[in-house]
Design a protein around this motif. Structure first.
Motif: not given
Length: 259
Positions: A56-84
């Motif tokens: 079946p298709p997604s039960s939520r509109q994709a633009a409003q689905h936080p598992d599909l549209n990452l903008a709904l969640r957002g993100y913040v910078p963090t200090s971490a090694l910038l290497t593999l």
């Protein structure tokens, strides 16, 4: 499966600095961007395939689905090694390879690290944004790129359909795209890749919007070597998930094998 001819793209999506109100949601576009993205191409000669969605298709509109549209969640910078990084645990023999975002494949400099916000599905009927995901310590990675260079699908051996199609588009707008490595309309099964801050090919975006509006019985699909868009400027972001969980995109043994 069929090839879809080029179509005129819809109007461009809002810029990353805006907050867009959707029914039932406030869309949090990341405010951590430190640069103004370049202009995206408005024409394309590319054509793209579509495949039938399994289940079946997604039960939520994709633009409003936080598992599909990452903008709904957002993100913040963090200090971490910038290497593999070398992490413990089992290794899948066939995960998507992030070096294949580039042609030829390469290990780019990592320029910033972020933590994606968790999503609390219990706080409201549609859930709400939680705290930043603390483990793994990095869930979104910024990669250096040449402005305007083509970006291709992270490849793996397994196909999801004939014609060496490897990934299906679960969500797209002008500067972000979400790819699933199954034909199921969910982030809960298999691998998922989020790309942020890129220019999605206008014909791919038009096809996605057409099929999304038609009920998502079919969605666009891409080969492992297929160009899905271009770098908007000198950096873009990538997140990768396995059966719904955000993984560390710096992991050498998983997403950067051979580097």
């Amino acid at each position: 499966m069929g090839l879809w001819p080029p179509a005129v793209a819809d109007a461009a999506s809002p810029t990353d600095a805006e907050t867009v109100v959707l029914p039932g949601h406030r869309l949090f576009l990341p405010v951590v961007t430190r640069h103004t993205p370049g202009a995206c191409p408005q024409q394309s000669q590319a054509t793209f395939a579509a495949v039938p969605v399994q289940g079946p298709p997604s039960s939520r509109q994709a633009a409003q689905h936080p598992d599909l549209n990452l903008a709904l969640r957002g993100y913040v910078p963090t200090s971490a090694l910038l290497t593999l990084v070398d992490v413990d645990g089992p290794t899948d023999s066939d995960p998507p390879q992030l070096a294949d975002l580039f042609s030829p494949p390469r290990l780019p400099p990592f320029t910033a690290a972020y933590q994606v916000y968790d999503w609390d599905w219990q706080c409201a009927p549609d859930g709400c944004r939680g705290a930043p995901i603390a483990f793994p310590p990095v869930t979104l990675l910024e990669l250096a790129a040449d402005p305007g260079e083509p970006l291709t699908v992270p490849d793996r051996a397994t196909s999801i359909w004939t014609g060496h199609l490897k990934a299906m588009v679960l969500y797209a707008e002008s500067r972000r795209i979400t790819l699933a490595y199954t034909r199921e309309d969910t982030a809960a099964v298999g691998y998922l890749v989020h790309l942020e801050g890129i220019c999605v090919d206008v014909n791919l975006l038009a096809l996605y919007r057409q099929l999304d509006s038609a009920g998502r019985t079919h969605l666009p699909a891409l080969r492992g070597d297929e160009v899905l868009g271009t770098a908007a400027d000198a950096r873009f972001q990538v997140a990768i998930r396995d059966t719904g969980s955000f993984m560390d995109p710096r992991s050498r043994k998983d997403w950067w094998q051979g580097y």
